[in-house]
Write a protein that holds these residues in place. Structure first.
Motif, PDB file in Angstrom:
ATOM      1  N   SER A   1       0.819  -1.185   0.111  1.00 38.99           N
ATOM      2  CA  SER A   1      -0.013   0.067   0.069  1.00 38.99           C
ATOM      3  C   SER A   1       0.900   1.240  -0.025  1.00 38.99           C
ATOM      4  N   ASP A   2       0.866   2.029  -1.322  1.00 33.70           N
ATOM      5  CA  ASP A   2       1.459   3.216  -1.158  1.00 33.70           C
ATOM      6  C   ASP A   2       2.952   3.362  -0.869  1.00 33.70           C
ATOM      7  N   PRO A   3       3.849   2.391  -1.293  1.00 33.54           N
ATOM      8  CA  PRO A   3       5.310   2.706  -1.026  1.00 33.54           C
ATOM      9  C   PRO A   3       5.966   3.659  -1.951  1.00 33.54           C
ATOM     10  N   HIS A   4       7.158   3.886  -1.187  1.00 37.79           N
ATOM     11  CA  HIS A   4       8.299   5.026  -1.496  1.00 37.79           C
ATOM     12  C   HIS A   4       8.550   4.388  -2.909  1.00 37.79           C
ATOM     13  N   HIS A   5       8.540   5.277  -3.986  1.00 39.97           N
ATOM     14  CA  HIS A   5       8.956   5.012  -5.201  1.00 39.97           C
ATOM     15  C   HIS A   5       8.941   6.354  -6.202  1.00 39.97           C
ATOM     16  N   PHE A   6       9.747   6.109  -7.379  1.00 39.10           N
ATOM     17  CA  PHE A   6       9.278   7.080  -8.494  1.00 39.10           C
ATOM     18  C   PHE A   6       8.571   6.656  -9.619  1.00 39.10           C
ATOM     19  N   ARG A   7       8.122   7.348 -10.476  1.00 39.43           N
ATOM     20  CA  ARG A   7       7.298   7.170 -11.621  1.00 39.43           C
ATOM     21  C   ARG A   7       7.879   7.738 -12.947  1.00 39.43           C
ATOM     22  N   VAL A   8       8.240   7.190 -13.638  1.00 34.18           N
ATOM     23  CA  VAL A   8       8.711   7.730 -15.014  1.00 34.18           C
ATOM     24  C   VAL A   8       7.539   7.742 -15.929  1.00 34.18           C
ATOM     25  N   ILE A   9       7.227   8.814 -16.491  1.00 32.67           N
ATOM     26  CA  ILE A   9       6.162   9.014 -17.226  1.00 32.67           C
ATOM     27  C   ILE A   9       6.368   9.342 -18.706  1.00 32.67           C
ATOM     28  N   ILE A  10       6.231   8.391 -19.472  1.00 36.15           N
ATOM     29  CA  ILE A  10       6.653   8.297 -21.211  1.00 36.15           C
ATOM     30  C   ILE A  10       5.458   8.511 -21.879  1.00 36.15           C
ATOM     31  N   PRO A  11       5.581   9.966 -22.400  1.00 36.39           N
ATOM     32  CA  PRO A  11       4.228  10.232 -23.190  1.00 36.39           C
ATOM     33  C   PRO A  11       4.197   9.378 -24.607  1.00 36.39           C
ATOM     34  N   ARG A  12       2.940   9.407 -25.165  1.00 31.68           N
ATOM     35  CA  ARG A  12       2.775   8.834 -26.401  1.00 31.68           C
ATOM     36  C   ARG A  12       3.559   9.856 -27.649  1.00 31.68           C
TER      37      ARG A  12
ATOM     38  N   ILE B   1       9.979  12.666 -14.452  1.00 30.88           N
ATOM     39  CA  ILE B   1      10.310  11.777 -13.566  1.00 30.88           C
ATOM     40  C   ILE B   1       9.927  12.213 -11.918  1.00 30.88           C
ATOM     41  N   HIS B   2       8.980  11.582 -11.101  1.00 34.67           N
ATOM     42  CA  HIS B   2       8.348  12.193 -10.115  1.00 34.67           C
ATOM     43  C   HIS B   2       8.596  11.249  -9.073  1.00 34.67           C
ATOM     44  N   GLU B   3       9.239  11.716  -7.971  1.00 38.84           N
ATOM     45  CA  GLU B   3       9.154  10.683  -6.543  1.00 38.84           C
ATOM     46  C   GLU B   3       7.913  11.034  -5.892  1.00 38.84           C
ATOM     47  N   HIS B   4       7.650   9.747  -5.534  1.00 33.22           N
ATOM     48  CA  HIS B   4       6.221   9.532  -4.578  1.00 33.22           C
ATOM     49  C   HIS B   4       6.513   8.979  -3.480  1.00 33.22           C
ATOM     50  N   LEU B   5       6.553   9.776  -2.340  1.00 32.68           N
ATOM     51  CA  LEU B   5       6.923   9.399  -0.950  1.00 32.68           C
ATOM     52  C   LEU B   5       6.017   8.459  -0.382  1.00 32.68           C
ATOM     53  N   GLY B   6       4.839   8.290  -0.751  1.00 30.97           N
ATOM     54  CA  GLY B   6       4.105   7.197  -0.108  1.00 30.97           C
ATOM     55  C   GLY B   6       3.731   7.262   1.238  1.00 30.97           C
ATOM     56  N   LEU B   7       3.660   6.250   1.727  1.00 32.36           N
ATOM     57  CA  LEU B   7       3.151   6.566   3.502  1.00 32.36           C
ATOM     58  C   LEU B   7       4.109   7.143   4.284  1.00 32.36           C
ATOM     59  N   GLN B   8       5.404   7.289   3.836  1.00 30.30           N
ATOM     60  CA  GLN B   8       6.710   7.775   4.547  1.00 30.30           C
ATOM     61  C   GLN B   8       6.383   9.415   4.389  1.00 30.30           C
TER      62      GLN B   8
END
Length: 187
Positions: A9-20, A28-35
């Motif tokens: 549930s909602d881990p600290h991770h990154f997301r790389v968003i590649i558009p069409r 690139i976004h850092e998602h801090l999650g539950l932290q």
């Protein structure tokens, strides 16, 4: 999920968003999650990269990340259009490389990638920490440690290691007296 993100549930991770399309910019976004603590943003926008620079690094990053994932018994992944979840430590390493190449001439990027590959993960994590502290936002290109990261293109790491190895071998063969402080020849 993706490149090693735990299916919790909602881990600290990154997301790389590649558009069409080939003209869209990769973010690139850092998602801090539950932290994330109350009162702070749970998402930090880290970098936006031109598609040509992303294309120049993506295959080698995928290869390096998948080798690490497989070594830890995890399933390999591949970049796809849309959101690509990336483990928090791998995401830090990716940011170090993307920050280094974000303004770099395209012909110098292969040298920067080779130097990034030559770094140990701990060195990449340290560089991320130093950079993210003061200049880790999406609008911080060309500032502070991000400028230092861009110097990754100047000298090919493997050439430095070859020079040092050659010098060390030459010194070892020389008939000079050696200082043997710890029971081993340190030259």
């Amino acid at each position: 999920m993706g490149f090693g993100v735990p299916a919790t549930s909602d881990p600290h991770h990154f997301r790389v968003i590649i558009p069409r399309g080939s003209a869209g910019r990769v973010s690139i976004h850092e998602h801090l999650g539950l932290q994330a603590t109350l009162g702070t943003s749970a998402v930090i926008d880290r970098v936006v990269l031109d598609r040509s620079r992303w294309t120049a690094i993506r295959a080698e990053v995928q290869r390096a990340f998948n080798a690490r994932l497989v070594a830890h018994g995890l399933r390999p992944s591949a970049w796809k259009v849309g959101e690509n979840p990336v483990d928090r430590l791998l995401g830090k390493e990716l940011c170090v490389l993307t920050w280094a190449v974000e303004r770099m001439n395209l012909d110098r990027i292969p040298v920067a990638v080779r130097n990034w590959v030559a770094l140990r993960p701990e060195e990449r994590w340290w560089l991320f920490g130093m950079t993210a502290m003061g200049t880790g936002g999406v609008l911080d290109a060309g500032k502070g440690w991000r400028c230092a990261g861009a110097c990754a293109k100047d000298v090919v790491q493997s050439e430095i290691l070859e020079i040092r190895a050659h010098r060390s071998h030459r010194l070892h063969e020389a008939s000079q007296p050696r200082l043997n402080l710890f029971g081993e020849d340190l030259l």
